[in-house]
Scaffold this active site. Structure first.
Site, PDB file in Angstrom:
ATOM      1  N   CYS A  87      16.882  15.858  54.132  1.00  0.00           N
ATOM      2  CA  CYS A  87      15.960  16.129  53.017  1.00  0.00           C
ATOM      3  C   CYS A  87      16.400  17.378  52.248  1.00  0.00           C
ATOM      4  CB  CYS A  87      14.539  16.290  53.555  1.00  0.00           C
ATOM      5  SG  CYS A  87      13.347  16.895  52.351  1.00  0.00           S
ATOM      6  N   CYS A 133      13.654  19.909  51.484  1.00  0.00           N
ATOM      7  CA  CYS A 133      13.298  20.659  52.696  1.00  0.00           C
ATOM      8  C   CYS A 133      14.185  21.889  52.846  1.00  0.00           C
ATOM      9  CB  CYS A 133      13.436  19.779  53.932  1.00  0.00           C
ATOM     10  SG  CYS A 133      12.356  18.332  53.959  1.00  0.00           S
TER      11      CYS A 133
END
Length: 307
Positions: A76, A79
């Protein structure tokens, strides 16, 4: 409402203070304040959590300190932007809250538990219960404001982290400046209390209680300039009158009506008038926990009005 302040209580204090202004009376004793957010102790500020230790390291720990659960994954990219910001804020928090990091690929049941639909997602846990959440990358200042609001509303529910040596932490002494300001507030001296709280907040940017009280008192000071005729006289095309009427509705504990009124102004205006109305609405949102259902609903209506 964010902070340890209810607008109706502030209004009652101000009204009572004005009613007694010409009567000799002993100063009212300061009312008890909500405990300060717990200080740090034996807990690490950032740590990884798995399904095996979730109960102990998130649920049980959230009885003592605010736990933010960072749900992320190695693939991700957002993230990778958010996690360093969260970790830096946690390191600066002094242990008032901790960051529990959960790799959702390795721990899918935790993601299912929170009903996560996208990552990154951050969930705030107090006393074993989720109290607020956000998804996506957010700037540090916005995240800190979100955390401050949660601590202001739920700090009294937390018992505090144990001291690193196992000893009971010393109780935090009362701040004489806060006591003096609260005495003025109890006496109905809104302007004096507001000036004192502003001074404290300016000197201590991390003082959540003072900052929350400044926001609430600034609103009350403005709203109390209006009277019941404000609602009746607010012409639909008179933006200042509409904003004043919204202040009065909120002071009378009608947030949904106040928000709807301003959103209607936004939907039928443009330029500076629309900007003024939108700015006022965002200021009023800050008086509440962002997870309140009527705030969430109003934000959705605002998005529709704008776009």
């Amino acid at each position: 409402m964010s902070g340890a302040v209810d607008l109706s209580v502030l209004k009652e204090r101000a009204d009572a203070g004005r009613a007694q202004a010409n009567r000799p009376a002993a100063p009212a004793p300061p009312a008890g304040r909500a405990p300060a957010p717990p200080a740090g102790g034996a807990f690490p500020t950032v740590y990884d959590v798995t399904e095996a230790d979730f109960e102990a390291d998130v649920v049980a720990r959230s009885e003592q300190v605010l736990v933010l659960v960072d749900l992320w994954a190695t693939w991700c990219e957002p993230c990778k932007q958010l996690s360093p910001t969260l970790e830096a804020l946690a390191a600066q928090s002094g242990g008032t809250w901790v960051l529990a990091k959960v790799d959702v690929d390795a721990n899918p049941r935790i993601a299912q538990l929170f009903g996560v639909q996208s990552i990154p997602t951050v969930v705030a846990i107090v006393a074993g219960q989720p109290v607020s959440a956000f998804a996506g990358v957010q700037p540090a200042g916005q995240i800190q404001g979100w955390i401050d609001d949660i601590l202001a509303k739920h700090g009294a529910e937390l018992t505090g982290a144990p001291a690193a040596d196992g000893a009971e932490p010393e109780p935090e002494p009362e701040d004489p400046r806060m006591i003096a300001a609260e005495t003025k507030l109890n006496d109905g001296d809104i302007d004096g209390a507001l000036a004192d709280y502003k001074e404290i907040a300016a000197a201590e940017p991390g003082n959540v209680e003072a900052a929350s009280l400044v926001r609430n008192l600034e609103f009350v000071a403005r709203a109390q300039k209006h009277d019941a005729a404000t609602l009746a006289d607010a012409a639909p095309d008179d933006v200042p009158a509409q904003l004043a009427a919204a202040d009065l509705e909120l002071l009378n504990q009608q947030p949904e009506a106040a928000f709807d009124r301003i959103i209607k102004v936004i939907s039928r205006t443009a330029g500076d008038e629309r900007t003024a109305a939108r700015t006022r609405l965002l200021e009023l949102f800050e008086l509440f926990d962002p997870a309140e259902t009527f705030v969430v609903a109003a934000r959705r209506k605002l998005a529709t009005a704008l776009y």
